[in-house]
Design an enzyme around this catalytic site. Structure first.
Site, PDB file in Angstrom:
ATOM      1  N   HIS A   1       0.848  -1.189   0.000  1.00  0.00           N
ATOM      2  CA  HIS A   1       0.000   0.000   0.000  1.00  0.00           C
ATOM      3  C   HIS A   1       0.890   1.248   0.000  1.00  0.00           C
ATOM      4  O   HIS A   1       1.686   1.448   0.921  1.00  0.00           O
ATOM      5  CB  HIS A   1      -0.905   0.021   1.226  1.00  0.00           C
ATOM      6  CG  HIS A   1      -2.002  -0.996   1.186  1.00  0.00           C
ATOM      7  ND1 HIS A   1      -2.370  -1.761   2.270  1.00  0.00           N
ATOM      8  CD2 HIS A   1      -2.816  -1.382   0.170  1.00  0.00           C
ATOM      9  CE1 HIS A   1      -3.364  -2.558   1.933  1.00  0.00           C
ATOM     10  NE2 HIS A   1      -3.645  -2.349   0.661  1.00  0.00           N
TER      11      HIS A   1
ATOM     12  N   TYR B   1       4.061   0.241   4.863  1.00  0.00           N
ATOM     13  CA  TYR B   1       4.723  -0.929   5.443  1.00  0.00           C
ATOM     14  C   TYR B   1       3.824  -2.166   5.426  1.00  0.00           C
ATOM     15  O   TYR B   1       3.697  -2.876   6.416  1.00  0.00           O
ATOM     16  CB  TYR B   1       5.197  -0.647   6.886  1.00  0.00           C
ATOM     17  CG  TYR B   1       5.794   0.716   7.090  1.00  0.00           C
ATOM     18  CD1 TYR B   1       6.840   1.166   6.282  1.00  0.00           C
ATOM     19  CD2 TYR B   1       5.321   1.574   8.069  1.00  0.00           C
ATOM     20  CE1 TYR B   1       7.409   2.420   6.468  1.00  0.00           C
ATOM     21  CE2 TYR B   1       5.870   2.839   8.263  1.00  0.00           C
ATOM     22  CZ  TYR B   1       6.916   3.247   7.450  1.00  0.00           C
ATOM     23  OH  TYR B   1       7.461   4.495   7.636  1.00  0.00           O
ATOM     24  N   HIS B   2       3.217  -2.440   4.260  1.00  0.00           N
ATOM     25  CA  HIS B   2       2.316  -3.585   4.132  1.00  0.00           C
ATOM     26  C   HIS B   2       2.757  -4.554   3.027  1.00  0.00           C
ATOM     27  O   HIS B   2       1.932  -4.969   2.214  1.00  0.00           O
ATOM     28  CB  HIS B   2       0.894  -3.115   3.821  1.00  0.00           C
ATOM     29  CG  HIS B   2       0.251  -2.328   4.909  1.00  0.00           C
ATOM     30  ND1 HIS B   2      -0.902  -1.586   4.698  1.00  0.00           N
ATOM     31  CD2 HIS B   2       0.587  -2.150   6.213  1.00  0.00           C
ATOM     32  CE1 HIS B   2      -1.248  -0.991   5.834  1.00  0.00           C
ATOM     33  NE2 HIS B   2      -0.356  -1.320   6.760  1.00  0.00           N
ATOM     34  N   PRO B   3       4.016  -4.954   2.949  1.00  0.00           N
ATOM     35  CA  PRO B   3       4.395  -5.888   1.883  1.00  0.00           C
ATOM     36  C   PRO B   3       3.675  -7.221   2.041  1.00  0.00           C
ATOM     37  O   PRO B   3       3.513  -7.730   3.148  1.00  0.00           O
ATOM     38  CB  PRO B   3       5.912  -6.040   2.075  1.00  0.00           C
ATOM     39  CG  PRO B   3       6.158  -5.699   3.510  1.00  0.00           C
ATOM     40  CD  PRO B   3       5.153  -4.636   3.838  1.00  0.00           C
TER      41      PRO B   3
END
Length: 543
Positions: free
Chosen positions: A300, A473-475
């Site tokens: 995101h 920080y949503h890998p």
């Protein structure tokens, strides 16, 4: 000089990574006193006090003592910039240094997973696992549970600018929603967070701490997994490094890879599991062909808008030394105030344009502003309105560049690389501005500081998105679940073509969920724990 030792004791389950998923697995699998469980964590214990103060992510992110401190490759979609990608390197993993926000995503996310051939991952099937993990401050209802270890609480901080933002969003036609994790996600309201009485509730605290006293659970810290050990088509153990020593340990039943969307594909590739062409290029012998390992990377990307105001915001409360002391004293005495701040206060889930069947953008509203939070807030009153596309169509990759597991992989997000993502970015900025134009917010805004009023045309707004955006920080997605050529695991999270190995973390998401990823990752581990237990009960009965 390196030496290799072999642990004489074998374990039924070896879990690689004590993060958001790994701590859940360690707890649930060790509930069976007959199961011997080993949990390996590359980082150390969660002793740093800032890991337990909600706003402590300002101190623990980008800190090599607790963060892997990854950095992306230069990305053309964001004007060649490189972004920092924090990932937890400590017990609790990223749940120990994330923004604490508790969001599950949309019903359709999970129904789409199931429709793509992943049986048992529809919303009605996963909802019980969200409820199982949760201890909801507001009480139990059809969507929430109160018996789980993960504390989910309302914010302990409210500010005038946040109230004005909520009212402005309602004036812009967005409905108020007091529970975006309930029947319907769409709307504006306050986030809930994983905290309890003013302290962070990481998975290390919620799941691991109650389990460590069990005699059948062993936790080894500062144990960096180097590779998986294969015998034919079966994974039989793990090699890991502790200081200068290489150690190997065997698994009687399964190895469970829970090292996250960066770490899990890196370990697979270093073990010779992946795309043969890629592995050959970096000098790794391909032991098992699986071309999807490290592909399908999704994240995101948030576009930051900062508005200066004539009313006070948190900038005014925390930028002066004496006020910082007052804030600290308030927290020590009452566990309230700015130190209880999650990454954002207000969330909005809405549509970027008319005609869409469900929300496709999310706002994170913060009652403060900064260029880089670790460097301090701006010297003026302001708030931040960040907006991201929930289901980006851009796809990137995680690929090792060396056989050495200590060398970080290449991280290529490929942000804003599709026409659809560019269109949503432009429309999202327009929605952010439309909210800012409504009362009671408009009358206290003095200036759009970032990106600024000079950006007006669609081309200019896209340029603003490329220049003024950051990861949330949503890998996810790099060991995707499914049955297509790029799928890495099946719907039981077993790695295709191998025995004794599952991946259990955010990397298995076929498509990223419509919101923050920590709660869904915990759910995945809860469901995986039941699937693993069931599989081995059946095996024991059969034998």
């Amino acid at each position: 000089m390196n030496s290799t030792t072999y642990k004489q004791e074998a374990f039924d389950y070896i879990i690689v990574g004590a993060g958001s998923a790994g701590c859940v697995l360690a707890n649930r699998l060790s509930e069976d006193p007959a199961a011997k469980v080993l949990l390996l964590e590359a980082g150390g214990a969660d002793w740093n006090p800032w890991l337990h103060v909600p706003v402590g992510y300002f101190k623990t992110m980008h800190n090599p003592a607790t963060d892997w401190c990854y950095l992306t490759d230069p990305d053309a979609g964001i004007n060649g910039r490189r972004l920092q990608w924090p990932r937890g390197k400590v017990l609790g993993g990223s749940s120990s240094l994330n923004g604490l926000l508790y969001i599950r995503g949309q019903r359709e996310d999970y129904d789409d997973w199931a429709a793509a051939g992943n049986a048992g991952w529809d919303y009605d099937s996963v909802l019980p696992y969200f409820k199982k993990s949760e201890c909801q401050e507001r009480g139990a209802d059809p969507y929430h549970g109160t018996d789980g270890p993960l504390k989910v609480s309302d914010l302990r901080l409210r500010r005038e600018i946040a109230e004005r933002f909520i009212e402005a969003a309602k004036a812009a036609g967005i409905p108020e929603n007091h529970d975006v994790n309930g029947a319907d996600q769409e709307g504006v309201g306050y986030f809930q967070q994983t905290s309890y009485k003013g302290f962070r509730c990481s998975t290390a605290k919620a799941f691991l701490r109650p389990a460590v006293k069990r005699a059948n659970l062993t936790v080894i810290k500062r144990a960096h997994c180097q590779r998986l050990l294969l015998e034919g088509q079966r994974v039989v153990g793990v090699e890991y490094r502790r200081g200068q020593r290489l150690e190997r340990v065997r698994a009687n039943l399964e190895v469970l890879l829970s090292s996250g969307a960066i770490g899990s594909p890196q370990i697979l590739q270093c073990s010779g599991i992946g795309n043969p062409k890629h592995l050959e290029e970096v000098g790794v012998e391909c032991l098992h062909e699986l071309p999807g390992v490290g592909e399908n990377l999704q994240d995101h990307l948030q576009i930051r808008l900062v508005f200066k105001t004539r009313c006070r915001t948190l900038n005014d409360e925390v930028r002066h030394p004496l006020r910082k002391l007052a804030v600290g004293a308030q927290y020590l005495m009452t566990r309230t105030g700015p130190l209880t701040l999650a990454a954002s206060q207000v969330c909005v889930f809405t549509r970027s344009r008319e005609g869409l069947d469900r929300p496709d953008i999310q706002f994170h509203m913060q009652p403060l502003s900064a260029d880089k939070p670790a460097e301090g807030v701006h010297p003026f009153s302001a708030f931040t309105s960040s907006v991201c596309q929930l289901r980006p169509t851009s796809r990137g990759s995680i690929r090792i560049t060396s056989p050495d597991p200590a060398v970080y992989p290449s991280i290529r997000p490929n942000y804003l690389s599709t026409e659809e993502d560019c269109r949503v970015a432009v429309d999202a900025i327009k929605v952010a501005r439309r909210i800012a134009e409504q009362e009671p917010l408009a009358s206290v805004i003095t200036e759009e500081y970032v990106p600024g009023a000079k950006y007006q045309s669609d081309e200019e707004l896209l340029e603003a998105a490329r220049q003024h955006s950051q990861t949330i920080y949503h890998p996810a997605g790099t060991c995707k679940m499914g049955n297509d050529p790029l799928a890495v695991v099946d719907d039981q999270l077993r790695v295709h073509g191998l025995e004794g190995l599952r991946v259990v973390d955010a990397s298995v998401m076929p498509v990223i969920v419509s919101g923050n990823t920590n709660a869904p990752t915990i759910m995945i581990a809860e469901k995986a724990s039941d699937m693993i237990k069931e599989a081995h009960v059946h095996r024991a009965r059969a034998s």
